[in-house]
Motif scaffolding. Structure first.
Motif, PDB file in Angstrom:
ATOM      1  N   MET A   4     -93.823   1.740  74.349  1.00  0.00           N
ATOM      2  CA  MET A   4     -93.340   0.390  74.058  1.00  0.00           C
ATOM      3  C   MET A   4     -92.823  -0.334  75.305  1.00  0.00           C
ATOM      4  SD  MET A   4     -91.329   0.930  70.436  1.00  0.00           S
ATOM      5  CE  MET A   4     -90.920  -0.823  70.311  1.00  0.00           C
ATOM      6  N   GLY A   5     -92.845   0.350  76.449  1.00  0.00           N
ATOM      7  CA  GLY A   5     -92.483  -0.309  77.697  1.00  0.00           C
ATOM      8  C   GLY A   5     -90.992  -0.422  77.968  1.00  0.00           C
ATOM      9  N   PHE A   6     -90.203   0.489  77.413  1.00  0.00           N
ATOM     10  CA  PHE A   6     -88.770   0.479  77.694  1.00  0.00           C
ATOM     11  C   PHE A   6     -88.495   1.140  79.050  1.00  0.00           C
ATOM     12  CE2 PHE A   6     -88.508  -0.559  73.280  1.00  0.00           C
ATOM     13  CZ  PHE A   6     -87.314  -1.245  73.141  1.00  0.00           C
ATOM     14  N   MET A   7     -87.510   0.616  79.763  1.00  0.00           N
ATOM     15  CA  MET A   7     -87.136   1.133  81.082  1.00  0.00           C
ATOM     16  C   MET A   7     -85.812   1.881  80.970  1.00  0.00           C
ATOM     17  SD  MET A   7     -88.166  -2.058  83.561  1.00  0.00           S
ATOM     18  CE  MET A   7     -87.356  -3.275  82.532  1.00  0.00           C
ATOM     19  N   GLU A   8     -85.734   3.033  81.642  1.00  0.00           N
ATOM     20  CA  GLU A   8     -84.548   3.875  81.513  1.00  0.00           C
ATOM     21  C   GLU A   8     -83.406   3.384  82.389  1.00  0.00           C
ATOM     22  OE1 GLU A   8     -83.227   8.568  81.294  1.00  0.00           O
ATOM     23  OE2 GLU A   8     -85.193   8.036  82.117  1.00  0.00           O
ATOM     24  N   CYS A   9     -82.207   3.389  81.809  1.00  0.00           N
ATOM     25  CA  CYS A   9     -80.970   3.082  82.527  1.00  0.00           C
ATOM     26  C   CYS A   9     -79.965   4.195  82.239  1.00  0.00           C
ATOM     27  CB  CYS A   9     -80.385   1.744  82.062  1.00  0.00           C
ATOM     28  SG  CYS A   9     -81.454   0.325  82.344  1.00  0.00           S
ATOM     29  N   LEU A  10     -78.881   4.210  82.992  1.00  0.00           N
ATOM     30  CA  LEU A  10     -77.776   5.121  82.726  1.00  0.00           C
ATOM     31  C   LEU A  10     -76.600   4.287  82.241  1.00  0.00           C
ATOM     32  CD1 LEU A  10     -77.944   7.489  85.836  1.00  0.00           C
ATOM     33  CD2 LEU A  10     -78.766   7.944  83.532  1.00  0.00           C
ATOM     34  N   PHE A  11     -76.237   4.432  80.981  1.00  0.00           N
ATOM     35  CA  PHE A  11     -75.153   3.656  80.396  1.00  0.00           C
ATOM     36  C   PHE A  11     -73.840   4.423  80.494  1.00  0.00           C
ATOM     37  CE2 PHE A  11     -77.891   1.186  77.071  1.00  0.00           C
ATOM     38  CZ  PHE A  11     -78.575   0.565  78.109  1.00  0.00           C
ATOM     39  N   PRO A  12     -72.746   3.753  80.870  1.00  0.00           N
ATOM     40  CA  PRO A  12     -71.431   4.412  80.831  1.00  0.00           C
ATOM     41  C   PRO A  12     -71.096   4.875  79.413  1.00  0.00           C
ATOM     42  CG  PRO A  12     -71.318   2.341  82.037  1.00  0.00           C
ATOM     43  CD  PRO A  12     -72.670   2.386  81.371  1.00  0.00           C
ATOM     44  N   LYS A  13     -70.317   5.950  79.336  1.00  0.00           N
ATOM     45  CA  LYS A  13     -69.906   6.462  78.022  1.00  0.00           C
ATOM     46  C   LYS A  13     -68.419   6.234  77.756  1.00  0.00           C
ATOM     47  CE  LYS A  13     -74.020   7.876  77.111  1.00  0.00           C
ATOM     48  NZ  LYS A  13     -74.672   7.137  78.215  1.00  0.00           N
ATOM     49  N   LEU A  14     -67.660   5.882  78.804  1.00  0.00           N
ATOM     50  CA  LEU A  14     -66.273   5.453  78.623  1.00  0.00           C
ATOM     51  C   LEU A  14     -66.292   3.940  78.496  1.00  0.00           C
ATOM     52  CD1 LEU A  14     -64.040   7.510  81.084  1.00  0.00           C
ATOM     53  CD2 LEU A  14     -63.906   7.495  78.599  1.00  0.00           C
ATOM     54  N   ILE A  15     -66.015   3.431  77.306  1.00  0.00           N
ATOM     55  CA  ILE A  15     -66.151   2.001  77.048  1.00  0.00           C
ATOM     56  C   ILE A  15     -64.768   1.357  76.979  1.00  0.00           C
ATOM     57  CG2 ILE A  15     -67.216   0.275  75.573  1.00  0.00           C
ATOM     58  CD1 ILE A  15     -69.183   2.330  76.727  1.00  0.00           C
ATOM     59  N   PRO A  16     -64.461   0.399  77.849  1.00  0.00           N
ATOM     60  CA  PRO A  16     -63.159  -0.276  77.782  1.00  0.00           C
ATOM     61  C   PRO A  16     -62.929  -0.919  76.409  1.00  0.00           C
ATOM     62  CG  PRO A  16     -64.239  -0.775  79.851  1.00  0.00           C
ATOM     63  CD  PRO A  16     -65.254  -0.052  79.006  1.00  0.00           C
TER      64      PRO A  16
END
Length: 522
Positions: A250-262
């Motif tokens: 489907m053409g999604f691009m990988e990112c690294l998302f933070p897991k500690l969310i303010p």
């Protein structure tokens, strides 16, 4: 609904000399300023200063109003013109505005309002609560100008009242359930697609069998497991299939998302209003060596963790651990301007755990506090957003069929982003169907395990995070959560633990592993 405000305005010095001008100002305000925006035939629903008096540097006044111009709003309306009048002529400045008592009279006769009496009595902001014939009187005391400008009064009213509908809603329904039915053009819970019946290769409880065979071991933390090499090998195989057959296709691009969310981000998402009890909260330590020295000494001497001392060394909670995994995407786009020609924007994250506090709902490997997911998130036009969500669901069907798994898809009855919306009154655009949920059937159980949650949010996050399109075109967001841990559970529930009987698409990808034996485990 009626409102009575008793308050005062503090000036920079004695205002007695301004009495006549104040009298004329209040007369004009009652006839014009406090009726602005009120239809001619609803003047009684505007506001009026019904009494006032000067006492030195204080202007004490009472404002009565209907719902068109509420009394607290009337007080705020007069501040600027009053300040301009008195400043030019008398060099008087307005120091502060304060409400001593704000009375809200809510009619409860037939066709008016339902009141959540228990909730109203429990709110600390409500100072007094009286039930009278055909009405309830709520009193709020000591409100600052800041609290008035934050519309706290309106929020309290909205929180404890619900206008009666022409058709009575079930008393067992939550406000979220009502809103879900209002915005969903299909029947929540309705099954819209299902696979053919497939005979399971396993009978029994997959969690019990996984423990017995040493594929997992219970971890001391509630809703947590130690996942061993065999189960991880299966999980990696399934994850590889999901990535190849859906995510990359489907053409999604990988990112690294933070897991500690303010916490402020969760507030913008409205998660704190909807599911504050469903998250883990995090506190950073204070820079307080003395407290932690006491903590270490107490621990050494008593051989028990001194929790009270530990609490003293922690700051107030400032983060939650990601409960939805998509949170960073909306913050990434917050206050950004995008070009429609570059849409859709499609990212995904698979970098870590997702955390939810299930309280007493945690059980087995299928409902845990800590689990693995692949999260797809996107921004696009409404048409693009719906098409991407639908494609993710269609590809999920194909993947399950290739794995020879029995599945069904239903209209979601609990879109996560509606939890914080008790009443929708801000012009948010919603899709016809906010959520689809694909489930793998579990032998012997009526309800399958949800493995794919495909959501379109309309303008909920676009509005909440101030995301704009350069030419003011309409844009929406969407997300599809792929529960990798749940796919593993559903696969084992149907196919069992004998790898030789697994479908070829899975078996060929599972790495052969020799696990060291222990004397005492499994």
């Amino acid at each position: 609904m009626k409102f009575i405000l008793q308050g005062e305005i503090s000036f920079s010095k004695d205002a007695e000399n301004a009495r006549e001008d104040l009298k004329e100002f209040i007369k004009e305000a009652n006839s014009e300023l406090l009726l602005r925006g009120v239809p001619e035939n609803q003047k009684k629903e505007g506001a009026k200063i019904t009494s006032w008096n000067i006492e030195g540097a204080l202007l004490k006044l009472q404002i009565d109003s209907g719902h068109r111009v509420r009394a607290y709003d009337a007080l705020l309306r007069i501040k600027k013109p009053l300040g301009e009048l008195l400043g030019k002529k008398y060099h008087l400045g307005i120091r502060k505005m304060h409400v001593n008592c704000y009375q809200i009279i809510i009619p409860t006769r037939e066709g008016s309002y339902d009141i959540d009496m228990e909730l109203a009595r429990s709110l600390p902001q409500i100072s007094d609560f009286k039930i009278e014939e055909n009405r309830v009187v709520v009193e709020l005391h000591n409100l600052s100008e800041s609290e008035l400008r934050k519309h706290i009064v309106n929020r309290i009213i909205k929180h404890v009242t619900l206008e009666k509908q022409e058709e009575e809603e079930s008393s067992a329904e939550k406000p979220t359930d009502i809103l879900t039915r209002q915005v969903t053009k299909a029947t929540p819970g309705e099954i819209i697609a299902r696979s053919k019946k497939i005979k399971p290769l396993f009978k029994g409880d997959p969690t019990e069998e996984a423990v017995k065979q040493g594929w997992v071991k219970k971890f001391p933390g509630r809703g947590q497991w130690f996942y061993g090499p065999q189960l991880v090998a299966l999980q990696r195989a399934l994850e590889e299939i999901l990535l190849e057959e859906m995510v990359y296709k489907m053409g999604f691009m990988e990112c690294l998302f933070p897991k500690l969310i303010p916490i402020p981000i969760m507030h913008k998402m409205r998660y704190l209003e909807g599911l504050p009890e469903g998250m883990y909260y995090c506190s950073a330590p204070k820079r307080d060596p003395e407290t932690f020295e006491k903590f270490k000494n107490d621990l050494i001497i008593n051989k028990e963790v001194p929790i009270d001392l530990l609490k003293e060394g922690l700051k107030d909670p400032s983060y939650v651990i990601a409960p939805a995994q998509c949170e960073p995407f909306y913050e990434f786009l917050s206050h950004e301007v995008v070009d429609e020609k570059e849409l859709p924007i499609k990212f995904f994250d698979r970098s870590g755990w997702t955390y939810r506090w299930e309280a007493g709902g945690a059980k087995g490997l299928d409902r845990v506090h800590e689990f693995q997911r692949i999260e797809l998130v996107w921004l696009g036009t409404p048409e693009q957003t719906n098409n991407i969500r639908d494609e993710s669901i269609d590809l999920s069907y194909e993947i399950a069929d290739k794995m020879e798994l029995e599945w069904y898809n239903e209209v979601g009855d609990d879109p996560f982003y509606l939890e914080g919306r008790k009443v929708e009154d801000r012009g948010i655009e919603f899709p016809d169907v906010p959520k689809y949920e694909m489930r793998l059937s579990i032998p012997g159980q009526e309800k399958g395990v949800a493995v794919v949650s495909a959501n379109v949010h309309g303008t909920h996050f676009v509005e909440g995070f101030s995301i704009k399109e350069a030419r003011k075109q309409n844009i929406w967001t969407g997300c599809t959560g792929i529960g990798v841990s749940r796919w593993v559970f559903g696969f084992l529930a149907q196919k069992g633990f004998d790898m030789e009987k697994w479908p070829e698409i899975v078996k060929e990808r599972v790495e052969k592993i020799r696990v060291p034996k222990m004397v005492t485990w499994p």
